[in-house]
Design an enzyme around this catalytic site. Structure first.
Site, PDB file in Angstrom:
ATOM      1  N   CYS A   1     -27.700  14.786 113.649  1.00 47.94           N
ATOM      2  CA  CYS A   1     -27.780  15.881 115.450  1.00 47.94           C
ATOM      3  C   CYS A   1     -29.635  16.282 115.418  1.00 47.94           C
ATOM      4  O   CYS A   1     -29.917  17.033 114.914  1.00 47.94           O
ATOM      5  CB  CYS A   1     -27.358  16.829 115.243  1.00 47.94           C
ATOM      6  SG  CYS A   1     -25.379  16.446 114.549  1.00 47.94           S
TER       7      CYS A   1
ATOM      8  N   LYS B   1     -36.075  19.728 111.889  1.00 42.79           N
ATOM      9  CA  LYS B   1     -36.031  19.005 110.436  1.00 42.79           C
ATOM     10  C   LYS B   1     -35.564  18.161 110.204  1.00 42.79           C
ATOM     11  O   LYS B   1     -36.537  18.023 109.189  1.00 42.79           O
ATOM     12  CB  LYS B   1     -34.360  19.629 110.999  1.00 42.79           C
ATOM     13  CG  LYS B   1     -34.289  21.179 110.940  1.00 42.79           C
ATOM     14  CD  LYS B   1     -32.574  22.114 110.102  1.00 42.79           C
ATOM     15  CE  LYS B   1     -32.826  23.360 110.778  1.00 42.79           C
ATOM     16  NZ  LYS B   1     -32.960  23.508 112.445  1.00 42.79           N
TER      17      LYS B   1
ATOM     18  N   ASP C   1     -29.017  10.599 116.780  1.00 37.95           N
ATOM     19  CA  ASP C   1     -28.786  11.578 117.918  1.00 37.95           C
ATOM     20  C   ASP C   1     -28.251  10.937 119.140  1.00 37.95           C
ATOM     21  O   ASP C   1     -28.752   9.874 119.731  1.00 37.95           O
ATOM     22  CB  ASP C   1     -29.975  12.582 118.947  1.00 37.95           C
ATOM     23  CG  ASP C   1     -29.295  13.453 119.818  1.00 37.95           C
ATOM     24  OD1 ASP C   1     -29.649  15.016 119.253  1.00 37.95           O
ATOM     25  OD2 ASP C   1     -28.925  13.291 120.833  1.00 37.95           O
TER      26      ASP C   1
ATOM     27  N   ASP D   1     -23.674   8.265 117.609  1.00 36.00           N
ATOM     28  CA  ASP D   1     -22.713   9.654 117.924  1.00 36.00           C
ATOM     29  C   ASP D   1     -22.661   9.765 116.408  1.00 36.00           C
ATOM     30  O   ASP D   1     -21.852   9.548 115.347  1.00 36.00           O
ATOM     31  CB  ASP D   1     -21.592   9.174 118.653  1.00 36.00           C
ATOM     32  CG  ASP D   1     -21.087  10.295 118.798  1.00 36.00           C
ATOM     33  OD1 ASP D   1     -20.829  11.479 117.863  1.00 36.00           O
ATOM     34  OD2 ASP D   1     -20.449  10.539 119.725  1.00 36.00           O
TER      35      ASP D   1
ATOM     36  N   CYS E   1     -27.020  27.243 113.880  1.00 36.19           N
ATOM     37  CA  CYS E   1     -27.498  28.919 114.903  1.00 36.19           C
ATOM     38  C   CYS E   1     -27.113  29.471 115.618  1.00 36.19           C
ATOM     39  O   CYS E   1     -26.897  29.628 116.555  1.00 36.19           O
ATOM     40  CB  CYS E   1     -29.606  27.848 115.402  1.00 36.19           C
ATOM     41  SG  CYS E   1     -28.825  26.742 116.982  1.00 36.19           S
TER      42      CYS E   1
END
Length: 411
Positions: A228, A234, A254, A281, A351
């Site tokens: 993702c 990252k 993504d 996906d 997060c």
């Protein structure tokens, strides 16, 4: 404001009002709308920063500001008037702008019949601020939906939840990596955990002065998947590799083609040639089992640890989104553990700070995937142990709030 509340484009406050009105009318995102508004403004850097502060702060404190002005309104007002009232109240109550300046400068942006209303209401707000404010609840004072306050209190406890909520009302500081990419320190530390234990790279993997601990043999020539990856922070960090070890091949995926294009743009800008950007996906990756040495699942989440940087997010996210996203996180982790080779690492990061997306995911993994053994994340003293993983709270280091879990698939 021009005819019945349209903003004057020539001033910082006028541009802030334009941005606030666009956000209200289009349900847009501040990090997109503000740069667009400032793009051709010709404002000096100081004024541009002021516009950003006004828009982000007014969006962030919207509930508190509405409480301040609504007590002095006898009828509903149109969006342009509401935006002006919020903007003026933010300056008076949150920035400490002197009453004469905060009221007059905001009223100067208003034309037509609304001008007298804005002037009268903001003068009343200034009087309230001078007398001292008695808020009806902590949720109103801190300007969060009730459910977010309740959710974080249940997940963190009263003291830590209040500290996190307070800190996420403080504007975020930009942290710039050596390569020029702007990325919060907590995200950089989480990316280091993916690289921890690479031969020759343990020193860098420690984060915040700690020692790397995730372990796992490996080094040059490894393949790393970021399931993702958008916008690419990252993934581009991983592509640089760790000290003394050649960079790995990183597959940055993504599900959204537009977001994948953002990754590709960042890869090009940073001149990296070891990242493959792929649209897929993460729940149905186009790779056979055991393809990768390391897999990062930086999963879509409720984002309740990054609300300082996303001022409008607290008004968009809903309680049922947490349940939906937790299910998505489980599906992504199922695939990640299939994609990683025996002995390889899967790193899960979010997060957010909700129990459903952190500790409950940890418990589900322990019960559903006995082949996945939790190992020391190796992110250093900035993080605290949490379940089998680690978390960092916004108030601890002035960073985003994050949860991290590192797993090794049994060989």
């Amino acid at each position: 404001m021009l005819p019945e509340g349209r903003p004057n484009m020539g001033t910082a406050r006028g541009l802030a009002l334009q941005a606030l009105l666009e956000l209200e009318e289009t349900a847009g995102r501040a990090n997109v709308v503000v740069p667009e508004v400032l793009g051709g403004s010709g404002l000096a850097e100081r004024d541009r920063a002021f516009v950003t502060e006004l828009v982000y702060g007014t969006q962030r404190m919207q509930r508190a500001l509405d409480w301040l002005v609504d007590r002095h309104l006898r009828r509903p007002v149109e969006p342009p008037v509401r935006a002006a009232l919020r903007l003026g109240a933010y300056q008076l109550a949150m920035l400490g702008t002197p009453a004469h300046a905060g009221v007059s400068a905001t009223v100067a942006e208003v034309t037509g019949p609304a001008r007298g209303l804005v002037n009268a209401v903001l003068r009343r707000v200034a009087e309230d601020v001078a007398r001292g404010l008695v808020w009806p609840s902590e949720a109103v004072r801190l300007s969060y939906p009730d459910w977010i306050v309740a959710e974080l209190t249940a997940s963190l406890g009263d003291e830590e939840a209040r500290g996190a909520l307070e800190q996420m009302n403080v504007a975020a500081r930009a942290t710039v990596r050596d390569d020029g990419y702007i990325q919060d320190l907590a995200s950089q530390w989480a990316a280091r955990a993916v690289l921890a234990g690479r031969a020759g790279g343990a020193g860098r993997a420690g984060g915040a002065g700690g020692a790397g601990g995730a372990g796992g043999a490996g080094g040059a020539g490894e393949r790393i998947a970021d399931l993702c990856a958008a916008p690419g922070g990252k993934a581009t960090y991983l592509a640089h590799g760790s000290d003394g070890v050649a960079p790995a091949l990183v597959v940055a995926g993504d599900v959204d083609a537009g977001r994948s294009a953002v990754i590709a743009d960042n890869v090009t800008r940073l001149k990296l040639d070891n990242i493959a950007t792929v649209v897929f996906d993460g729940r149905r990756p186009p790779f056979p089992p055991s393809t990768f040495d390391r897999v990062l699942v930086d999963a879509p989440c409720s984002g309740l640890g990054v609300l300082r940087r996303r001022p409008d997010a607290r008004w968009r996210i809903r309680p049922d989104d947490v349940v939906r996203l937790a299910q998505l996180q489980r599906e992504l982790l199922d695939q990640a553990l299939d994609l990683v080779r025996p002995g390889g690492l899967v790193v899960y990061s979010v997060c957010t700070l909700t129990g459903a997306e952190t500790s409950e995911i940890d418990q589900w993994l322990a019960a559903s995937h006995p082949e996945a053994v939790a190992v020391e994340p190796g992110v250093g003293d900035a993080w605290e142990p949490y379940g089998r993983g680690a978390r960092v709270l916004p108030q601890t280091q002035g960073t985003d709030g994050m949860f991290l879990l590192v797993l090794r698939r049994r060989a």
